[in-house]
Every structure is written in structure tokens, then in C-alpha cells.
Design a protein around this motif. Structure first.
Motif, PDB file in Angstrom:
ATOM      1  N   ALA A  11      18.474  49.873 -12.191  1.00  0.00           N
ATOM      2  CA  ALA A  11      18.146  51.256 -11.827  1.00  0.00           C
ATOM      3  C   ALA A  11      18.826  52.238 -12.772  1.00  0.00           C
ATOM      4  N   ALA A  12      20.077  51.961 -13.127  1.00  0.00           N
ATOM      5  CA  ALA A  12      20.788  52.840 -14.065  1.00  0.00           C
ATOM      6  C   ALA A  12      20.084  52.875 -15.415  1.00  0.00           C
ATOM      7  N   LYS A  13      19.641  51.713 -15.882  1.00  0.00           N
ATOM      8  CA  LYS A  13      18.929  51.667 -17.172  1.00  0.00           C
ATOM      9  C   LYS A  13      17.590  52.408 -17.072  1.00  0.00           C
ATOM     10  N   TYR A  14      16.895  52.251 -15.971  1.00  0.00           N
ATOM     11  CA  TYR A  14      15.621  52.926 -15.762  1.00  0.00           C
ATOM     12  C   TYR A  14      15.814  54.443 -15.790  1.00  0.00           C
ATOM     13  N   LEU A  15      16.790  54.939 -15.042  1.00  0.00           N
ATOM     14  CA  LEU A  15      17.051  56.377 -15.000  1.00  0.00           C
ATOM     15  C   LEU A  15      17.474  56.903 -16.365  1.00  0.00           C
ATOM     16  N   LYS A  16      18.294  56.139 -17.057  1.00  0.00           N
ATOM     17  CA  LYS A  16      18.737  56.558 -18.389  1.00  0.00           C
ATOM     18  C   LYS A  16      17.556  56.606 -19.351  1.00  0.00           C
ATOM     19  N   ASP A  17      16.667  55.640 -19.255  1.00  0.00           N
ATOM     20  CA  ASP A  17      15.470  55.643 -20.104  1.00  0.00           C
ATOM     21  C   ASP A  17      14.578  56.848 -19.807  1.00  0.00           C
ATOM     22  N   MET A  18      14.423  57.179 -18.531  1.00  0.00           N
ATOM     23  CA  MET A  18      13.591  58.328 -18.165  1.00  0.00           C
ATOM     24  C   MET A  18      14.221  59.640 -18.627  1.00  0.00           C
ATOM     25  N   HIS A  19      15.541  59.722 -18.586  1.00  0.00           N
ATOM     26  CA  HIS A  19      16.210  60.938 -19.060  1.00  0.00           C
ATOM     27  C   HIS A  19      16.051  61.079 -20.571  1.00  0.00           C
ATOM     28  N   ALA A  20      16.134  59.965 -21.273  1.00  0.00           N
ATOM     29  CA  ALA A  20      15.926  60.002 -22.724  1.00  0.00           C
ATOM     30  C   ALA A  20      14.500  60.430 -23.046  1.00  0.00           C
TER      31      ALA A  20
END
Length: 555
Positions: A295-304
């Protein structure tokens, strides 16, 4: 004193007897998840510290704002209750069931007789519920001895399903109050005031909404420290842990009507994108730490992708393709503008306001009566790397735990057999002894074999019957099995049978009802234990000789 009525409502029957209280084996109306034993309980010695049980840890739960009142009398009562419970647990596994019952009764009595006017009386009630739950598990499950495989795979209904499509009124008086709070609230993500946010603050202040909020905040204590660690490592704002509150109420096995699963509600497609294993044995969406990392990686990818945490959250909810099309149609890469233009699905339009409302209330607990919530103790566990397929009943035997506790620690396992190479979680403090116990079972037989601790009065015939075996099979793999003593540990050469097709049940936390969902079918072929027992005939007098009351060990 705590009223007897209160605990009858919890599903236990208490028969008052001076000076003790007897706990009858009546199933609780609602069995708490992830209840383990303290580290001292695992070791079989009294725990001198007045800390709550929970997930095998001895970490006290904290209130939402970090405060946790403690009084000497409550500390003393909890310490005495823990000491009696741990002593009873030790006697239980030594085969002295009467002695165990006396100690369990004394543990309950130490808490049940506490004065009502103690300022931290909720700690007494909480510990009493936990101890009663464990006593019930020991009474009913007997560590899984002789149990058939559980054909029901239980999940929880995702709380967000209940509120994400609803609208609520805005209380005009809240606007100035919340604005004042935001002026003094530090946050790594913007906390903007809007009517949708105010409407959800109003809802979560109502009786029904407050119940949903409090249940999630309480469970958050179990996983908060882990989430904060993972988010810090991945560079994700800590405030986004409330996304899990909105998605699942911190329930590891929550499932939505769209088949999103786990604490972070990954859809099957998103699970593939973020390398979460899903098959008929294992679903890593339900593993709290593995899913949190994804989930952290998913959110970080969406923020990028969007450069904005609001749009990142929206994309997490409805998928980046939906957000991309909304931005293309309107020309606005701004969440609030997309809301005004009705460019996002209704659920997504409510999603970010729900998270913001929860975050604002959590950061200002005194303004919403949330300052004294006793949160669950942090989940702590030891990890065993399995070299061979291993039945969870055997793991329960090795850890001296009810099998339901092992299941609670491993929500990603969909079946009773953990695959080779899997890292299984067991209550904190049990890892070393469990590893040693598992080593006594040949690797090729761990999918089926069991460990049985002999109780006073057991006979070889009765033990064999409980496991649907012949006595000859038990004698063939145990030296001196024809002379039993209470406390002996026997290898049980049980035969492995593939799980029957399991019905998946979804439990609604808000309504307390069960509804049958889809069937999970397992097509793997059956396998059997490989040991071939000798045909030595066991004399009748040995079959029915009762175990002597002394403690021996596996020879």
C-alpha cells in the motif's frame, strides 16, 4: 464491582462461588481477533507486570492521545490475574485440569471483584474479556486435538461499504470549530476544510458513526507502530494510516462487495501489480505487514504520478485510469475541482473527505471525546520459516496454543496447511520452543502429524480414538508409549486429508450477522502421511491403562 449481567451479555456464564468464580464453557457472542498470550505466559511463569494480554505481547495499550491512566490497585489486580492465568496454563499442559480450572477461576475472581470506582476500570474489563476468551479457547479447542478441518473461511465486511455511498448533513456550527483546530494542527498532508469533510465529522460524531470510528481506532493500536515504521521507510506521510481506518477499520481480513481484500483493500488486479501472492492457499492481501508495504508503494507511485496526495488517495480508491480520464475531461488536476464537476465516482468523491475527517478528529481527540480510548496492544510475534508443508494444528501443538490463535496470527493463510517456505507467525516468546518441537516431527510428515500432551487419566485407546488412529500406529512411532504419564508428549502419526471445499463467510461487524458469499474450491489432490506403522499388537491392559499423574518427556 462488575455486574454479572455485563458478562452474561458477553456470552459467558459465571457461577458465583465464594470465594471463586467458575467459568462455564459457553461460547462468547463475539470472539475477539488476535488474542494471544503474554511472553511470560508462553514461558509458563507468572508475569509480574500488569500489562494486558494481546497478540502474545506484554505491551500496554495506549489511549488515542498517548495517555493511559494506571492505578496501583488495578496494576496489582491485573498482575495477580496474569499470575494465576499463567499458572493455570502450565497446569493445563501438565495434565492437571482441575488445578488449571482453580487457577483460571482465581484469575477471573481477581478482576471480577475490582471496585467500580477505579479510574482505570476499563483496563480491568478489558483484561477480563481477554482472559475469558483464552479460557474458552482452551476449554473448547483443546489445542485442536481430534478436530476435523474447519470448512468455513471467515472474513469481515469492509466498513467503508456501509458509508462510502451515503451523504450526511453539514452542521454549520462545526465550521468555526474545525477551522480553529486546523490552524493549530500539524500535518504532512493538507487538511482542508470543506462541506464534505464537515459532513463526515458530523457523522462520526453521531452514535452510529462514532461506533465505527471507535472500533477502528481501538484496533489501530495493534498495527499502528508497524504501519508508521513501514511508511517512514517508504517515505509516505504518517497521516495516511487513516486510509486503512477508512478502508477496513484495521481488519486484516476485511473484504468488500467488489472483492477488494485486506486491511488496505487491494483489488485482485492491484494485488498483481504490487506482487501480492494470491492462490487457493495464500492471499497476501490479508497479511498486515506485507499488504502495508504494498500500500505504501502504491500511494507513493500515485503521488509521483499526480504530485498531489489527494489525487493519490483518489487513484488508490478508484484506480489511476479513472482519475486520468477525469483530469483529461475537465482539464483540472485538482481533487476539489473534480468533485465540483462530478468527474469522479460517488464513492471516490466521499473517500478523501472520510479520511480527512478521521485524521482531523484523531489529531484533536479532546474536542471529540476520543482522548481516553484504550487501543489494542501492538501485534508482536516470532516468525518460523517452514522447511516443509506444515499443518496449523501441528504449529498450535508446538506452541501450546489453541489453533484459533495461530490462525489469527496468520490471516493470509486460507487453508489449514501452510506451504513450505512460508514464514508463519506465532505468539511472541514461543518461537524457539516451537521450532524445537517441530524438529521432533519428520519433515515429510509435518503436513499431517500432530503432537499430543498426555493428560491425567488419558488412555492409549482414548488418544488413538480422538485422532481416528489405531493404537498400534501411535506405539510404532513413540518409545514407551505403552506406559503413559501426564505431561508426556506423543507423536501422533495422523493422516493428511485435503481440505474440503470451504464456504467463505463474510461477517458484518456493524450488524453482527453472517452472510454466505462465494465458494472457495480447492482442486489439489489428496495426500497422506508417509509413515508405515508396524503391526505390533498392543495388549488390552495397555490400551486402557490410565496415565499416571507425573510429568515425563518425549523419549
Amino acid at each position: 464491582m462488575i455486574s454479572k449481567t455485563f458478562y452474561l451479555m458477553a456470552g459467558f456464564v459465571f457461577a458465583a462461588s465464594a470465594p471463586n468464580v467458575t467459568v462455564a464453557a459457553v461460547k462468547p457472542a463475539s470472539t475477539a481477533l488476535n488474542i494471544g498470550l503474554s511472553a511470560a505466559a508462553v514461558a509458563g511463569s507468572p508475569d509480574p507486570r500488569p500489562e494486558p494480554l494481546g497478540d502474545g505481547s506484554i505491551t500496554a495499550p495506549a489511549s488515542l492521545d498517548g495517555s493511559s491512566p494506571h492505578t496501583p490497585e488495578t496494576d496489582d489486580r491485573i498482575a495477580r490475574a496474569d499470575s494465576h492465568f499463567n499458572a493455570g496454563r502450565q497446569l493445563y499442559f501438565e495434565g492437571d485440569l482441575e488445578g488449571a480450572r482453580r487457577e483460571f477461576d482465581a484469575a477471573v475472581d481477581a478482576l471480577l471483584t475490582a471496585p467500580d470506582n477505579l479510574p482505570d476500570h476499563t483496563r480491568i474489563e478489558r483484561r477480563l474479556d481477554e482472559i475469558c476468551d483464552m479460557v474458552y479457547r482452551f476449554d473448547v479447542e483443546k489445542l485442536g486435538a481430534g478436530q476435523t478441518e474447519d470448512a468455513v473461511v471467515s472474513f469481515d465486511k469492509a466498513p467503508i461499504d456501509e458509508i462510502s455511498h451515503m451523504t450526511f448533513p453539514v452542521d454549520p456550527s462545526l465550521a468555526w470549530k474545525v477551522k480553529g483546530e486546523l490552524d493549530q494542527t500539524a500535518s504532512a498532508i493538507p487538511l482542508e476544510l470543506s462541506d464534505p469533510v464537515l459532513s463526515y465529522i458530523h457523522y462520526f460524531s453521531s452514535d452510529r458513526g462514532r461506533r465505527i470510528l471507535l472500533e477502528g481506532f481501538q484496533r489501530a493500536g495493534k498495527y499502528k507502530a508497524m504501519i508508521q515504521r513501514v511508511f517512514a521507510e517508504e517515505g509516505v506521510p504518517q497521516e495516511l494510516l487513516y486510509l486503512a481506518q477508512a478502508e477496513s477499520g484495521f481488519l486484516p481480513r476485511a473484504i468488500s462487495y467488489k472483492s477488494a481484500g485486506g486491511m488496505w483493500q487491494f483489488t485482485p488486479a492491484a494485488a498483481v501489480d504490487y506482487n501480492l501472492t494470491r492462490n487457493n492457499i495464500l492471499d497476501e492481501r490479508f497479511d498486515p505487514e506485507v499488504a502495508t508495504r504494498a500500500a505504501a508503494k502504491y500511494l507513493k507511485d500515485m503521488h509521483a504520478r499526480y504530485g498531489d496526495w489527494y489525487l493519490a488517495m483518489a487513484a488508490y480508491n478508484c484506480g489511476p485510469g479513472v482519475v486520468d480520464r477525469a483530469v483529461e475531461r475537465t482539464g483540472y488536476a485538482d481533487y476539489w475541482e473534480l468533485l465540483k464537476r462530478h468527474a469522479l465516482p460517488k464513492e471516490t468523491a466521499n473517500y478523501v473527505p472520510i479520511i480527512l475527517a478521521m485524521t482531523i478528529m484523531a489529531k484533536n481527540p479532546g474536542d471529540y471525546g476520543l482522548e481516553n480510548i484504550q487501543t489494542d496492544a501492538p501485534a508482536e510475534y516470532d516468525t518460523l520459516h517452514l522447511a516443509a508443508p506444515t499443518n496449523m494444528n501441528l504449529i498450535a501443538d508446538a506452541t501450546m496454543q489453541p489453533v484459533s490463535v495461530i490462525r489469527d496470527f496468520n490471516p493470509a493463510l486460507l487453508r489449514s496447511l501452510a506451504p513450505a517456505g512460508y514464514d508463519v507467525h506465532v505468539p511472541k516468546g514461543t518461537g524457539d520452543s516451537a521450532r524445537a518441537a517441530l524438529d521432533t516431527v519428520p519433515a515429510e510428515n509435518r503436513q499431517a502429524w500432530r503432537l499430543h500432551r498426555v493428560e491425567s487419566g488419558d488412555t492409549l485407546a482414548a488418544i488413538a480414538k480422538a485422532y481416528h488412529l489405531t493404537p498400534e500406529r501411535i506405539v510404532a512411532v513413540n518409545q514407551a508409549a505403552d506406559s503413559l504419564s501426564a505431561g508426556d508428549v506423543l507423536l501422533i502419526p495422523a493422516i493428511y486429508h485435503e481440505d474440503a471445499p470451504a464456504v467463505r463467510r463474510v461477517h458484518s461487524t456493524s450488524r453482527g450477522k453472517n452472510s454466505t458469499a462465494v465458494l472457495l474450491t480447492h482442486k489439489s489432490s489428496s495426500a497422506h502421511g508417509t509413515h508405515a506403522a508396524s503391526a505390533r499388537r498392543v495388549p488390552a491392559q495397555i490400551l486402557h491403562r490410565k496415565a499416571a499423574v507425573r510429568t515425563a518427556s518425549l523419549q
